[in-house]
Design a protein around this motif. Structure first.
Motif, short mmCIF file in Angstrom:
data_model
loop_
_atom_site.label_atom_id
_atom_site.label_comp_id
_atom_site.label_asym_id
_atom_site.label_seq_id
_atom_site.Cartn_x
_atom_site.Cartn_y
_atom_site.Cartn_z
N GLU A 8 36.00 19.53 -25.02
CA GLU A 8 36.34 20.07 -26.33
C GLU A 8 37.55 19.30 -26.83
N MET A 9 37.48 18.79 -28.04
CA MET A 9 38.64 18.15 -28.64
C MET A 9 39.52 19.23 -29.24
N GLU A 10 40.82 19.09 -29.04
CA GLU A 10 41.75 20.04 -29.63
C GLU A 10 41.82 19.80 -31.13
N ILE A 119 32.07 8.92 -28.58
CA ILE A 119 31.31 9.67 -29.59
C ILE A 119 31.95 11.04 -29.71
N VAL A 120 32.13 11.49 -30.94
CA VAL A 120 32.61 12.84 -31.19
C VAL A 120 31.49 13.59 -31.90
N ALA A 131 33.18 25.89 -36.60
CA ALA A 131 33.13 24.45 -36.33
C ALA A 131 33.90 24.11 -35.06
N ARG A 132 33.41 23.09 -34.35
CA ARG A 132 34.10 22.61 -33.15
C ARG A 132 33.72 21.16 -32.92
N MET A 133 34.49 20.51 -32.07
CA MET A 133 34.27 19.10 -31.73
C MET A 133 34.12 18.94 -30.23
N LEU A 134 33.19 18.08 -29.85
CA LEU A 134 33.08 17.67 -28.45
C LEU A 134 33.28 16.17 -28.38
#
Length: 158
Positions: A8-10, A119-120, A131-134
Protein backbone atom coordinates in the motif's frame (compact mmCIF):
# COMPACT_ATOMS: atom_id res chain seq x y z
CA UNK A 1 -1.74 -7.57 0.69
CA UNK A 2 -0.32 -10.49 2.64
CA UNK A 3 1.30 -13.09 0.40
CA UNK A 4 1.73 -10.77 -2.57
CA UNK A 5 4.61 -8.54 -3.56
CA UNK A 6 2.77 -5.25 -3.50
CA UNK A 7 2.68 -2.51 -0.90
CA UNK A 8 0.00 0.00 0.00
CA UNK A 9 1.41 3.40 -0.89
CA UNK A 10 1.00 5.99 1.82
CA UNK A 11 -1.42 8.32 0.10
CA UNK A 12 -3.27 11.16 1.75
CA UNK A 13 -6.76 12.31 0.84
CA UNK A 14 -5.51 15.90 0.76
CA UNK A 15 -3.18 14.99 -2.15
CA UNK A 16 -6.02 13.54 -4.21
CA UNK A 17 -7.73 15.43 -7.00
CA UNK A 18 -11.33 16.46 -6.36
CA UNK A 19 -13.98 13.77 -6.17
CA UNK A 20 -15.33 12.95 -9.62
CA UNK A 21 -18.42 10.98 -10.53
CA UNK A 22 -16.92 8.47 -12.95
CA UNK A 23 -19.23 5.66 -14.11
CA UNK A 24 -18.47 2.41 -12.26
CA UNK A 25 -20.40 0.06 -14.54
CA UNK A 26 -20.30 -0.45 -18.27
CA UNK A 27 -17.65 0.74 -20.67
CA UNK A 28 -16.04 4.16 -20.22
CA UNK A 29 -15.83 6.51 -23.18
CA UNK A 30 -12.32 7.40 -24.42
CA UNK A 31 -12.66 10.82 -22.75
CA UNK A 32 -13.72 9.23 -19.44
CA UNK A 33 -10.77 6.80 -19.68
CA UNK A 34 -8.43 9.76 -20.18
CA UNK A 35 -9.92 11.57 -17.17
CA UNK A 36 -9.66 8.48 -14.97
CA UNK A 37 -6.00 8.00 -15.95
CA UNK A 38 -5.25 11.68 -15.31
CA UNK A 39 -6.95 11.51 -11.89
CA UNK A 40 -4.74 8.60 -10.83
CA UNK A 41 -1.56 10.11 -12.25
CA UNK A 42 -2.21 13.41 -10.45
CA UNK A 43 -2.73 11.63 -7.13
CA UNK A 44 0.47 9.58 -7.50
CA UNK A 45 2.41 12.68 -8.59
CA UNK A 46 1.27 14.69 -5.56
CA UNK A 47 2.01 11.74 -3.28
CA UNK A 48 5.59 11.46 -4.59
CA UNK A 49 6.09 15.24 -4.38
CA UNK A 50 5.03 15.10 -0.73
CA UNK A 51 7.24 12.08 -0.05
CA UNK A 52 10.33 13.91 -1.36
CA UNK A 53 9.48 17.46 -0.24
CA UNK A 54 12.37 17.40 2.26
CA UNK A 55 14.76 16.42 -0.56
CA UNK A 56 15.23 19.42 -2.86
CA UNK A 57 17.85 17.39 -4.77
CA UNK A 58 15.12 14.96 -5.96
CA UNK A 59 13.05 16.09 -8.94
CA UNK A 60 9.59 14.63 -9.53
CA UNK A 61 8.35 14.96 -13.12
CA UNK A 62 4.82 14.17 -14.32
CA UNK A 63 5.36 13.38 -17.98
CA UNK A 64 1.70 13.73 -19.01
CA UNK A 65 0.87 16.83 -16.98
CA UNK A 66 0.14 18.91 -20.09
CA UNK A 67 -0.57 16.25 -22.73
CA UNK A 68 -0.42 12.46 -22.97
CA UNK A 69 3.07 11.50 -24.17
CA UNK A 70 2.38 7.79 -24.84
CA UNK A 71 5.66 6.72 -23.22
CA UNK A 72 6.34 3.67 -21.05
CA UNK A 73 5.98 5.67 -17.81
CA UNK A 74 3.92 8.51 -16.38
CA UNK A 75 6.12 9.88 -13.59
CA UNK A 76 9.92 10.00 -13.22
CA UNK A 77 12.11 10.69 -10.23
CA UNK A 78 15.54 12.17 -10.82
CA UNK A 79 17.96 11.58 -7.94
CA UNK A 80 21.41 13.06 -7.40
CA UNK A 81 24.23 11.37 -9.30
CA UNK A 82 21.91 10.58 -12.22
CA UNK A 83 19.76 7.75 -10.81
CA UNK A 84 16.22 7.74 -12.22
CA UNK A 85 13.12 5.81 -11.22
CA UNK A 86 10.02 5.44 -13.38
CA UNK A 87 6.40 4.98 -12.34
CA UNK A 88 3.63 3.74 -14.60
CA UNK A 89 0.23 4.53 -13.12
CA UNK A 90 -2.65 2.18 -13.87
CA UNK A 91 -5.97 3.58 -12.65
CA UNK A 92 -9.41 2.02 -12.35
CA UNK A 93 -12.73 3.29 -11.01
CA UNK A 94 -13.37 -0.09 -9.39
CA UNK A 95 -12.12 -1.00 -5.94
CA UNK A 96 -10.99 -4.52 -6.78
CA UNK A 97 -9.97 -4.93 -10.45
CA UNK A 98 -6.73 -6.94 -10.17
CA UNK A 99 -6.02 -7.26 -13.90
CA UNK A 100 -4.37 -4.39 -15.71
CA UNK A 101 -3.09 -3.83 -19.22
CA UNK A 102 0.58 -3.22 -19.88
CA UNK A 103 2.07 -2.43 -23.26
CA UNK A 104 4.88 -4.35 -24.92
CA UNK A 105 7.10 -1.31 -24.41
CA UNK A 106 6.32 -1.31 -20.68
CA UNK A 107 7.16 -5.01 -20.39
CA UNK A 108 10.47 -4.52 -22.22
CA UNK A 109 11.43 -1.42 -20.21
CA UNK A 110 10.49 -3.12 -16.92
CA UNK A 111 12.81 -6.00 -17.80
CA UNK A 112 15.63 -3.61 -18.69
CA UNK A 113 15.22 -1.15 -15.80
CA UNK A 114 14.52 -3.75 -13.08
CA UNK A 115 14.32 -2.00 -9.68
CA UNK A 116 14.09 1.42 -11.32
CA UNK A 117 10.63 0.67 -12.82
CA UNK A 118 7.46 0.55 -10.73
CA UNK A 119 3.77 0.15 -11.40
CA UNK A 120 1.26 1.93 -9.19
CA UNK A 121 -2.28 0.58 -9.28
CA UNK A 122 -4.88 3.18 -8.26
CA UNK A 123 -8.27 1.80 -7.25
CA UNK A 124 -11.49 3.80 -6.81
CA UNK A 125 -10.59 6.77 -8.99
CA UNK A 126 -12.82 9.76 -8.39
CA UNK A 127 -14.02 8.59 -4.98
CA UNK A 128 -11.43 9.56 -2.40
CA UNK A 129 -13.42 7.83 0.33
CA UNK A 130 -12.52 4.42 -1.10
CA UNK A 131 -9.54 5.20 -3.36
CA UNK A 132 -6.20 3.56 -2.62
CA UNK A 133 -2.85 2.88 -4.25
CA UNK A 134 -0.78 -0.27 -4.50
CA UNK A 135 2.89 -0.11 -5.44
CA UNK A 136 4.40 -2.96 -7.48
CA UNK A 137 8.15 -2.36 -7.42
CA UNK A 138 10.24 -4.12 -10.06
CA UNK A 139 7.31 -5.93 -11.75
CA UNK A 140 9.65 -7.84 -14.06
CA UNK A 141 11.28 -9.56 -11.10
CA UNK A 142 7.86 -10.18 -9.53
CA UNK A 143 6.75 -11.98 -12.70
CA UNK A 144 9.89 -14.14 -12.71
CA UNK A 145 9.08 -15.19 -9.14
CA UNK A 146 5.38 -15.81 -9.83
CA UNK A 147 5.02 -18.67 -7.36
CA UNK A 148 6.27 -16.50 -4.51
CA UNK A 149 4.69 -13.19 -5.51
CA UNK A 150 1.37 -14.10 -7.14
CA UNK A 151 2.11 -11.66 -9.98
CA UNK A 152 2.06 -12.96 -13.52
CA UNK A 153 1.97 -11.69 -17.07
CA UNK A 154 -1.10 -12.83 -19.02
CA UNK A 155 -1.94 -12.61 -22.70
CA UNK A 156 -5.48 -12.02 -23.89
CA UNK A 157 -6.37 -13.75 -27.13
CA UNK A 158 -8.85 -12.15 -29.54
Amino acid sequence: QQGYAVDEMEALEEDAPNDRAFPTTGRLSPEEERQVAEWGEEWVFKTLVRKYRERPDVRVQWLNQQNEQFDFYDIALQFPHGRQEFYEVKTTVTTDKRLLEVSEKQVLEASKLKDRFNIVRVFGAGNIGCARMLLVPNPSEKCRRKAATGIELLLKLP
